[in-house]
Motif scaffolding. Structure first.
Motif, PDB file in Angstrom:
ATOM      1  N   GLY A  76     -14.804  13.719  46.865  1.00 28.38           N
ATOM      2  CA  GLY A  76     -16.189  14.095  47.083  1.00 28.38           C
ATOM      3  C   GLY A  76     -16.697  14.900  45.906  1.00 28.38           C
ATOM      4  N   LEU A  77     -17.958  15.207  45.933  1.00 30.20           N
ATOM      5  CA  LEU A  77     -18.586  15.950  44.845  1.00 30.20           C
ATOM      6  C   LEU A  77     -18.754  17.410  45.224  1.00 30.20           C
ATOM      7  CD1 LEU A  77     -21.423  13.421  43.933  1.00 30.20           C
ATOM      8  CD2 LEU A  77     -19.237  13.749  42.764  1.00 30.20           C
ATOM      9  N   GLN A  78     -18.552  18.286  44.254  1.00 28.05           N
ATOM     10  CA  GLN A  78     -18.754  19.704  44.498  1.00 28.05           C
ATOM     11  C   GLN A  78     -20.199  19.975  44.902  1.00 28.05           C
ATOM     12  OE1 GLN A  78     -17.708  22.316  41.282  1.00 28.05           O
ATOM     13  NE2 GLN A  78     -18.163  24.136  42.455  1.00 28.05           N
ATOM     14  N   SER A  79     -21.137  19.244  44.326  1.00 27.59           N
ATOM     15  CA  SER A  79     -22.550  19.447  44.675  1.00 27.59           C
ATOM     16  C   SER A  79     -22.795  19.153  46.153  1.00 27.59           C
ATOM     17  CB  SER A  79     -23.448  18.591  43.787  1.00 27.59           C
ATOM     18  OG  SER A  79     -23.121  17.214  43.918  1.00 27.59           O
ATOM     19  N   GLY A 105     -23.707  21.513  51.570  1.00 26.41           N
ATOM     20  CA  GLY A 105     -23.396  21.375  52.989  1.00 26.41           C
ATOM     21  C   GLY A 105     -23.370  19.935  53.473  1.00 26.41           C
ATOM     22  N   ASN A 106     -23.316  18.972  52.558  1.00 30.78           N
ATOM     23  CA  ASN A 106     -23.253  17.553  52.926  1.00 30.78           C
ATOM     24  C   ASN A 106     -21.805  17.180  53.245  1.00 30.78           C
ATOM     25  OD1 ASN A 106     -26.017  17.263  52.432  1.00 30.78           O
ATOM     26  ND2 ASN A 106     -25.643  16.871  50.275  1.00 30.78           N
ATOM     27  N   SER A 120     -11.469  24.351  63.986  1.00 28.20           N
ATOM     28  CA  SER A 120     -12.367  23.235  63.686  1.00 28.20           C
ATOM     29  C   SER A 120     -13.703  23.786  63.211  1.00 28.20           C
ATOM     30  CB  SER A 120     -12.551  22.327  64.913  1.00 28.20           C
ATOM     31  OG  SER A 120     -13.077  23.060  65.984  1.00 28.20           O
ATOM     32  N   ASN A 121     -14.486  22.936  62.597  1.00 26.84           N
ATOM     33  CA  ASN A 121     -15.788  23.301  62.046  1.00 26.84           C
ATOM     34  C   ASN A 121     -15.639  24.347  60.938  1.00 26.84           C
ATOM     35  OD1 ASN A 121     -18.542  22.894  61.897  1.00 26.84           O
ATOM     36  ND2 ASN A 121     -19.005  24.507  63.352  1.00 26.84           N
ATOM     37  N   VAL A 122     -14.518  24.316  60.233  1.00 21.02           N
ATOM     38  CA  VAL A 122     -14.206  25.318  59.227  1.00 21.02           C
ATOM     39  C   VAL A 122     -15.211  25.296  58.086  1.00 21.02           C
ATOM     40  CG1 VAL A 122     -12.479  26.068  57.546  1.00 21.02           C
ATOM     41  CG2 VAL A 122     -11.776  25.312  59.819  1.00 21.02           C
ATOM     42  N   VAL A 123     -15.604  24.126  57.628  1.00 16.65           N
ATOM     43  CA  VAL A 123     -16.516  24.037  56.487  1.00 16.65           C
ATOM     44  C   VAL A 123     -17.869  24.637  56.846  1.00 16.65           C
ATOM     45  CG1 VAL A 123     -17.693  22.473  54.902  1.00 16.65           C
ATOM     46  CG2 VAL A 123     -15.312  22.059  55.520  1.00 16.65           C
ATOM     47  N   ASN A 124     -18.423  24.298  57.996  1.00 18.62           N
ATOM     48  CA  ASN A 124     -19.720  24.852  58.384  1.00 18.62           C
ATOM     49  C   ASN A 124     -19.664  26.364  58.528  1.00 18.62           C
ATOM     50  OD1 ASN A 124     -21.232  22.514  58.398  1.00 18.62           O
ATOM     51  ND2 ASN A 124     -20.786  22.044  60.518  1.00 18.62           N
ATOM     52  N   ILE A 125     -18.608  26.879  59.112  1.00 17.93           N
ATOM     53  CA  ILE A 125     -18.479  28.322  59.279  1.00 17.93           C
ATOM     54  C   ILE A 125     -18.388  29.013  57.930  1.00 17.93           C
ATOM     55  CG2 ILE A 125     -16.914  30.136  60.112  1.00 17.93           C
ATOM     56  CD1 ILE A 125     -16.322  28.258  62.508  1.00 17.93           C
TER      57      ILE A 125
END
Length: 97
Positions: A15-18, A23-24, A85-90
């Motif tokens: 994936g891309l850092q951007s 948040g994508n 779970s949901n680690v990235v959003n948090i």
């Protein structure tokens, strides 16, 4: 920061850092396994070394599993066996005072 011990990895990060910064999360695919043994972690932010005796972290996108994670900090023992779970959003939540 100093780190000593054994780390084995089997990771697939794409994936891309951007996209990560925006948040994508759906555009990212991160999965794999991280095995730790006899890790000693010291830092200016820790008064004592954090010792990871053993542990396995499994990753799959926004989920992290802790398997047989055994560590110690000073005279405290830390054991984890479960998942988040949901680690990235948090992790993208804005800081709060």
């Amino acid at each position: 920061m100093d780190l000593d011990g054994f780390i084995a990895t089997d990771l697939n990060l794409s994936g891309l850092q951007s996209d990560a910064m925006a948040g994508n999360i759906g555009k990212l695919h991160n999965a794999g396994r991280l095995t730790l043994q006899n890790i000693a972690f010291t830092s200016e932010y820790l008064q004592r070394p954090l010792i990871v005796k053993s542990g396995v972290f499994r990753f799959d996108n926004d989920k992290i599993w802790f398997e047989k994670f055994n560590s110690s900090y000073g005279s405290s023992d830390i054991t984890m066996d479960g998942h988040l779970s949901n680690v990235v959003n948090i992790s993208w939540l804005p800081s709060r005072p």
